[in-house]
Design an enzyme around this catalytic site. Sequence first.
Site, mmCIF file in Angstrom:
data_model
loop_
_atom_site.group_PDB
_atom_site.id
_atom_site.type_symbol
_atom_site.label_atom_id
_atom_site.label_comp_id
_atom_site.label_asym_id
_atom_site.label_seq_id
_atom_site.Cartn_x
_atom_site.Cartn_y
_atom_site.Cartn_z
ATOM 1 N N SER A 181 0.859 -1.185 0.000
ATOM 2 C CA SER A 181 0.000 0.000 0.000
ATOM 3 C C SER A 181 0.889 1.227 0.000
ATOM 4 O O SER A 181 2.042 1.166 0.456
ATOM 5 C CB SER A 181 -0.888 0.016 1.250
ATOM 6 O OG SER A 181 -1.541 1.255 1.406
ATOM 7 N N TYR A 184 -2.472 -1.116 10.445
ATOM 8 C CA TYR A 184 -2.458 -1.343 8.989
ATOM 9 C C TYR A 184 -1.178 -0.787 8.366
ATOM 10 O O TYR A 184 -0.494 -1.472 7.595
ATOM 11 C CB TYR A 184 -3.682 -0.679 8.360
ATOM 12 C CG TYR A 184 -3.783 -0.852 6.869
ATOM 13 C CD1 TYR A 184 -4.246 -2.039 6.312
ATOM 14 C CD2 TYR A 184 -3.420 0.181 6.000
ATOM 15 C CE1 TYR A 184 -4.344 -2.200 4.942
ATOM 16 C CE2 TYR A 184 -3.515 0.022 4.629
ATOM 17 C CZ TYR A 184 -3.981 -1.169 4.097
ATOM 18 O OH TYR A 184 -4.065 -1.327 2.738
#
Length: 260
Positions: free
Chosen positions: A151, A165
């Site tokens: 990401s 995350y």
Amino acid sequence: MTAAGGGALPTGLTGRVVVVTGGSTGIGRAAGAAFARAGMRVVLASRRIEAGEQAAAEIKEAGGDACFLPCDVTDPAQVERLFAAVRGTYGTVHHAFNNAGVPGDGRLVDLTPDQFDATFAVNTRGLWLCLREELRLMAAQGFGSIVNTTSVHGQRTVFPGIGAYVTSKHAAAALTRVAALEHARDGVRVNAVAPGPIETEMLAASEAAVGGATTWRGLIPSGVIGTPEQVADVVLWLFSDASSYVNGQVVAVDGGFLAV
């Protein structure tokens, strides 16, 4: 034939076997369809059984070669069974798209150990469990290409309140580079894609916590949210011989966000 984004499909992938984790929805589902259009034999894996079976059925209805196998990547036994089943059916695995992932909302001081561990169990440990099986198979045959989903959060801390995350995605990028280094001489390439905001369930669910697409449109140079198909096109290129000298890289698919 053309890729999902309108360009030409990479050549040389016809007949190759690819495993897609997190293949039932979002980026994984779009990628499975794109891989099938390129002539690949697609194995979708997910713990969402109904959605996974539907995704495989859609590929077959469109003329592609696909099957679905249930798998929770946090469970070593299930991961081992997944790759044993693929090997038993197809003989080997040529490519893998390790895409299974979960969010990790909450400020660091508010998270419980179980919440923190649950994010890492999928995004980092689950990735490693899949890589371990894939690398063993591919190193033995002297060929393979793996792409992991990280990401942009794994390269830049974008928002507060998603610390688990963010941290798990930094670790996923590190796993990518270590795997590439350890197996470069085995003929195996390991790269990653780092999506920015993509039209998925996960982005929609982030609206309440961090503003989702509304916030992201103000951060992307074009103001445009990406599509799962645009990510799939980059993964196809990383699988193909056109990227044969690309290894250990994290390729941003982010509309220019990291360039700002």
